[in-house]
Design a protein around this motif. Sequence first.
Motif, PDB file in Angstrom:
ATOM      1  N   GLN A 234       0.849  -1.192   0.000  1.00 32.82           N
ATOM      2  CA  GLN A 234       0.000   0.000   0.000  1.00 32.82           C
ATOM      3  C   GLN A 234       0.890   1.250   0.000  1.00 32.82           C
ATOM      4  OE1 GLN A 234      -2.600   0.289   3.358  1.00 32.82           O
ATOM      5  NE2 GLN A 234      -3.406   2.272   2.778  1.00 32.82           N
TER       6      GLN A 234
ATOM      7  N   TYR B 185       6.823  15.426   9.002  1.00 32.55           N
ATOM      8  CA  TYR B 185       7.825  16.156   8.221  1.00 32.55           C
ATOM      9  C   TYR B 185       7.662  15.718   6.783  1.00 32.55           C
ATOM     10  CZ  TYR B 185      12.633  17.457   6.798  1.00 32.55           C
ATOM     11  OH  TYR B 185      13.733  17.987   6.185  1.00 32.55           O
TER      12      TYR B 185
ATOM     13  N   TYR C 261      12.450  15.855  -2.771  1.00 34.36           N
ATOM     14  CA  TYR C 261      13.779  15.548  -3.263  1.00 34.36           C
ATOM     15  C   TYR C 261      13.816  15.736  -4.770  1.00 34.36           C
ATOM     16  CZ  TYR C 261      14.811  13.447   1.265  1.00 34.36           C
ATOM     17  OH  TYR C 261      15.013  13.244   2.602  1.00 34.36           O
TER      18      TYR C 261
ATOM     19  N   PRO D 281      18.999  11.010  -4.961  1.00 28.82           N
ATOM     20  CA  PRO D 281      18.090  12.115  -4.625  1.00 28.82           C
ATOM     21  C   PRO D 281      18.776  13.102  -3.685  1.00 28.82           C
ATOM     22  CG  PRO D 281      17.030   9.977  -4.322  1.00 28.82           C
ATOM     23  CD  PRO D 281      18.480   9.706  -4.530  1.00 28.82           C
TER      24      PRO D 281
ATOM     25  N   PHE E 161      10.615  13.758  -6.060  1.00 25.64           N
ATOM     26  CA  PHE E 161       9.937  12.839  -5.144  1.00 25.64           C
ATOM     27  C   PHE E 161       9.447  13.610  -3.928  1.00 25.64           C
ATOM     28  CE2 PHE E 161      10.986   8.743  -6.928  1.00 25.64           C
ATOM     29  CZ  PHE E 161      12.170   8.947  -7.607  1.00 25.64           C
TER      30      PHE E 161
ATOM     31  N   ARG F 149       7.604  11.640   6.711  1.00 26.44           N
ATOM     32  CA  ARG F 149       8.336  10.950   7.773  1.00 26.44           C
ATOM     33  C   ARG F 149       7.390  10.507   8.880  1.00 26.44           C
ATOM     34  NH1 ARG F 149      12.827  14.272  10.823  1.00 26.44           N
ATOM     35  NH2 ARG F 149      10.998  15.104  11.906  1.00 26.44           N
TER      36      ARG F 149
ATOM     37  N   GLN G 140       9.603   5.852   9.627  1.00 29.43           N
ATOM     38  CA  GLN G 140      10.599   5.825   8.558  1.00 29.43           C
ATOM     39  C   GLN G 140      10.134   6.840   7.520  1.00 29.43           C
ATOM     40  OE1 GLN G 140       9.786   1.614   7.355  1.00 29.43           O
ATOM     41  NE2 GLN G 140       9.355   2.477   5.344  1.00 29.43           N
ATOM     42  N   PHE G 141      10.951   7.020   6.473  1.00 31.46           N
ATOM     43  CA  PHE G 141      10.535   7.892   5.378  1.00 31.46           C
ATOM     44  C   PHE G 141       9.763   7.073   4.349  1.00 31.46           C
ATOM     45  CE2 PHE G 141      12.457  12.055   5.872  1.00 31.46           C
ATOM     46  CZ  PHE G 141      13.390  11.849   6.880  1.00 31.46           C
TER      47      PHE G 141
ATOM     48  N   PHE H  54       8.151   7.366   0.473  1.00 31.17           N
ATOM     49  CA  PHE H  54       8.332   8.181  -0.719  1.00 31.17           C
ATOM     50  C   PHE H  54       7.176   8.021  -1.697  1.00 31.17           C
ATOM     51  CE2 PHE H  54      12.647   9.846  -0.397  1.00 31.17           C
ATOM     52  CZ  PHE H  54      13.146   9.115   0.665  1.00 31.17           C
ATOM     53  N   GLY H  55       6.881   9.102  -2.422  1.00 32.51           N
ATOM     54  CA  GLY H  55       5.990   8.999  -3.552  1.00 32.51           C
ATOM     55  C   GLY H  55       6.697   8.301  -4.699  1.00 32.51           C
ATOM     56  N   THR H  56       5.957   8.042  -5.772  1.00 31.53           N
ATOM     57  CA  THR H  56       6.493   7.278  -6.895  1.00 31.53           C
ATOM     58  C   THR H  56       7.299   8.120  -7.867  1.00 31.53           C
ATOM     59  OG1 THR H  56       4.353   7.509  -7.950  1.00 31.53           O
ATOM     60  CG2 THR H  56       4.775   5.446  -6.786  1.00 31.53           C
TER      61      THR H  56
END
Lengths: 111, 109
Positions: free
Chosen positions: B1, B32, B36, B44, B89, B93, B96-97, B99-101
């Motif tokens: 997901q 947060y 990037y 990145p 990107f 946070r 963990q971080f 990320f988007g795709t």
Amino acid sequence: IAGITQAPTSQILAAGRRMTLRCTQDMRHNAMYWYRQDLGLGLRLIHYSNTAGTTGKGEVPDGYSVSRANTDDFPLTLASAVPSQTSVYFCASRHTGGEQFFGPGTRLTVL
Amino acid sequence: QQQVKQSPQSLIVQKGGIPIINCAYENTAFDYFPWYQQFPGKGPALLIAIRPDVSEKKEGRFTISFNKSAKQFSLHIMDSQPGDSATYFCAARGNQFYFGTGTSLTVIP
């Protein structure tokens, strides 16, 4: 050394072979991370380490292992590579609560 | 997901245009939200970031707009230049971080 270095830059590997990707940082960051980047999927966390001597699993840990014997180094090992592990791998580091810095990446192809 | 959903997948604008990249999230524990920038063959690099108690942040030609109630945030690039052509990107946070795709931006001279 300034920042994060990764080695090798690229590698072609036969399926079933063992491979270790190296990552070294000189910023004395306590936390380090390994991501894989795949087209259309973005960056996905494989494993992380919040401090030397500890490691944890990320979103996609299967088939990978890591160790954190000291602050600077965080190697990623593929025990028996499979074609689905073909990807670009990025190591990153940060101080707790600080910004995340990425290495230049390793392009891995598993045939 | 996918924890952070990013759109569009790609974007082409003329020099001087204002590309807008959008991201959405569900987890209200995220604290947060960085963006990037990634050039081909490079890792990145942090471009700009915002915390959820702020609705907008500007750094040079880059602006983040943040809508906490809608759980959305976006990156605007003012007076875009060919040198801005890169993949962008968004991230969030939590423990963990996430990320988007990614969005591949091309700025045509």
